[in-house]
Design a protein around this motif. Structure first.
Motif, PDB file in Angstrom:
ATOM      1  N   TYR A  55       4.680   6.195   8.524  1.00 28.52           N
ATOM      2  CA  TYR A  55       3.705   5.528   7.674  1.00 28.52           C
ATOM      3  C   TYR A  55       3.037   4.355   8.383  1.00 28.52           C
ATOM      4  CZ  TYR A  55       1.637   2.833   3.926  1.00 28.52           C
ATOM      5  OH  TYR A  55       0.756   2.120   3.150  1.00 28.52           O
TER       6      TYR A  55
ATOM      7  N   THR B 128      11.564   4.136   1.470  1.00 30.45           N
ATOM      8  CA  THR B 128      11.218   5.473   1.939  1.00 30.45           C
ATOM      9  C   THR B 128      12.445   6.301   2.303  1.00 30.45           C
ATOM     10  OG1 THR B 128      11.030   4.712   4.242  1.00 30.45           O
ATOM     11  CG2 THR B 128       9.043   4.593   2.865  1.00 30.45           C
TER      12      THR B 128
ATOM     13  N   TYR C  52      -5.550   0.498   6.725  1.00 32.97           N
ATOM     14  CA  TYR C  52      -5.578  -0.838   6.139  1.00 32.97           C
ATOM     15  C   TYR C  52      -5.438  -1.973   7.152  1.00 32.97           C
ATOM     16  CZ  TYR C  52      -4.232   2.156   2.190  1.00 32.97           C
ATOM     17  OH  TYR C  52      -4.169   3.146   1.255  1.00 32.97           O
TER      18      TYR C  52
ATOM     19  N   THR D  92       0.797  -1.234   0.000  1.00 27.26           N
ATOM     20  CA  THR D  92       0.000   0.000   0.000  1.00 27.26           C
ATOM     21  C   THR D  92       0.828   1.281   0.000  1.00 27.26           C
ATOM     22  OG1 THR D  92      -0.121  -0.052   2.430  1.00 27.26           O
ATOM     23  CG2 THR D  92      -1.891  -1.147   1.210  1.00 27.26           C
ATOM     24  N   ALA D  93       2.112   1.182   0.341  1.00 30.23           N
ATOM     25  CA  ALA D  93       2.948   2.389   0.354  1.00 30.23           C
ATOM     26  C   ALA D  93       3.085   2.941  -1.060  1.00 30.23           C
ATOM     27  CB  ALA D  93       4.321   2.082   0.929  1.00 30.23           C
ATOM     28  N   ALA D  94       2.960   4.245  -1.177  1.00 30.46           N
ATOM     29  CA  ALA D  94       3.035   4.878  -2.494  1.00 30.46           C
ATOM     30  C   ALA D  94       4.405   4.721  -3.119  1.00 30.46           C
ATOM     31  CB  ALA D  94       2.672   6.359  -2.380  1.00 30.46           C
ATOM     32  N   ASP D  95       5.418   4.766  -2.305  1.00 29.64           N
ATOM     33  CA  ASP D  95       6.777   4.695  -2.842  1.00 29.64           C
ATOM     34  C   ASP D  95       7.713   4.156  -1.779  1.00 29.64           C
ATOM     35  OD1 ASP D  95       8.884   5.009  -4.592  1.00 29.64           O
ATOM     36  OD2 ASP D  95       9.313   7.059  -3.937  1.00 29.64           O
ATOM     37  N   TRP D  96       8.479   3.158  -2.124  1.00 29.57           N
ATOM     38  CA  TRP D  96       9.518   2.636  -1.235  1.00 29.57           C
ATOM     39  C   TRP D  96      10.677   2.166  -2.094  1.00 29.57           C
ATOM     40  CZ3 TRP D  96      10.494  -2.586  -1.888  1.00 29.57           C
ATOM     41  CH2 TRP D  96       9.477  -3.372  -2.433  1.00 29.57           C
TER      42      TRP D  96
END
Length: 433
Positions: free
Chosen positions: A316, A286, A325, A280-284
């Motif tokens: 996060y 991080t 989530y 679910t993280a937008a970008d990693w």
């Protein structure tokens, strides 16, 4: 002939069971338990209150990082050790007592509102009352000193069990601090403190010598190690959960069904949370080191906030994933996913390889009673046993353990109580066979 400093005596070569070897522990315990938890959780008795994120790619990532850890540990274990440190046992006993007195004073200060109120203390011990954490409180930079307890237990276990020193004060201090540790686990709901106390003591007790044929219980733990301890761990967990959360589930299921489901779900949910973070993280990666250097983010003297601002920490895991989530009640995320979120797959691979390589070196030096490893190696076992739940090395308690070890080592060095010793080839072979 062993070459050693005259003040330190010969190198003491020891024999330890297989499960103390980091490479074997990764392959023969962490990996099987990882697979078992993933495939048994569906019938554990409690529903997971979040989406299932544990798809094949994330399971493969976990397994791959365990294998990388085992490889790094094996290489570290087989590095030939030179320039070992040695210290007279009486000096290590004094160091242990000094650390133990500091920890005891910290416990008394921390729980002064409870232990100096006999009526309240008795009510707590009888289960009639349990104060909230907020009512007890903490003092930054002072109460964290209780996390020096593992340094004490590591030294005390070595002095009392490995070297067989009859030191009544040290033995009494060990018993008192064990009682405080169990009290802390109950009042502060901090079961990990018990593991940090018992693992160093058990490691020293079982590693004193190979069990004899008539020592059946000791032989059982020598051969099966953590597998033999699982029933006791489960029982301790169940008792703690009875007081902690059983009342919320008493009308839905039988207690042992609840306890087993809770036990498995603690580990399964951590693995699932980790996969969910990555999914679910937008970008990693991080680059915020939220998991790897969590201790630095909470460092006092303004250093923690400065570091958090510098790397752009946005927490996060706690403030985003668990709220949107996940399940805030089960708030840990496996070390494999947490490190990957911070550093990426390549960075996590390097992190686990190097950390386990250093762990293998510590193991090899622990066999020869190197004081640094005597104090620090038990933390490797704690980190491995907790690896399914979260990255232990990134916590403040692990940092205090490391810092305490280095401070004790520095004091011994300054006082001339420590010296270098080089093991002979014969001692080296007997220690690594």
């Amino acid at each position: 002939m062993d070459l050693a400093s005259p003040s330190t005596g010969p190198v003491l070569a020891r024999e330890l069971p297989w499960w103390t070897r980091p490479s074997a522990l990764n392959l023969l315990f962490v990996l099987p338990i990882l697979i078992a938890v993933i495939f048994w959780a569906g019938g554990s008795g409690l529903e997971v209150r979040s989406r299932n994120y544990l798809s094949a790619p994330y399971i493969a990532l976990y397994v791959g990082l365990v294998l990388v850890s085992a490889a790094g540990a094996w290489l570290g274990e087989n590095v030939r050790q030179r320039g070992l440190l040695q210290s007279p046992v009486q000096h290590l006993a004094r160091a242990a007592i000094s650390v133990g007195v500091l920890v005891l004073a910290t416990y008394v200060f921390w729980y002064r509102s409870l232990i100096f109120d006999p009526a309240l203390l008795m009510s707590i011990l009888m289960g009639g009352e349990k104060p909230e954490r907020e009512a007890i409180g903490t003092v930054t930079g002072i109460t964290s000193l209780v996390n020096l307890a593992p340094v004490f237990f590591s030294l005390a276990g070595y002095v009392l069990f490995v070297r067989g020193t009859r030191d009544r004060m040290l033995a009494a201090l060990t018993i008192v601090l064990l009682l405080f540790t169990f009290f802390r686990a109950y009042v502060w709901t901090e079961r990990l403190a018990v593991a940090e106390a018992l693992i160093p003591l058990v490691l020293a007790l079982l590693g004193n010598a190979s069990p004899k044929p008539h020592q059946r219980v000791r032989r059982l733990f020598w051969r099966l190690g953590p597998y033999a301890a699982l029933p006791a761990v489960f029982l301790f967990f169940s008792v703690a959960e009875f007081f902690r959360s059983w009342s919320f589930y008493a009308d839905r299921m039988a207690f042992w069904e609840f306890a087993f489901g809770r036990f498995v779900n603690y580990y399964y949910t951590s693995l699932n949370n980790g996969a969910g973070m990555l999914a679910t993280a937008a970008d990693w990666p991080t680059g915020t080191f939220e998991q790897v250097l969590r201790w630095l983010h909470s460092f006092p003297l303004g250093i923690g906030p400065w570091f958090s601002e510098t790397v752009g920490l946005h927490t996060y895991v706690d403030e985003v994933f668990l709220q949107r989530y996940g399940d805030p009640e089960f708030n840990t995320a496996s070390s494999f996913a947490g490190v990957t979120l911070d550093l990426g797959v390549a960075g996590a691979t390097l992190y686990f390889f190097l950390s386990m390589f250093c762990s293998g070196i510590l193991y090899s030096r622990y066999l020869k009673s190197d004081p640094l490893s005597v104090m620090l190696f038990p933390s490797v076992l704690v980190a491995l046993f907790e690896s399914l739940r979260y990255p232990y090395w990134g916590t403040s308690r692990a940092f205090v353990w490391l810092l305490g070890t280095l401070v004790v080592l520095a004091v011994l060095w300054i006082c001339g109580s420590i010296g270098a010793a080089t093991p002979s080839s014969k001692a080296h072979r007997s220690a690594t066979s």
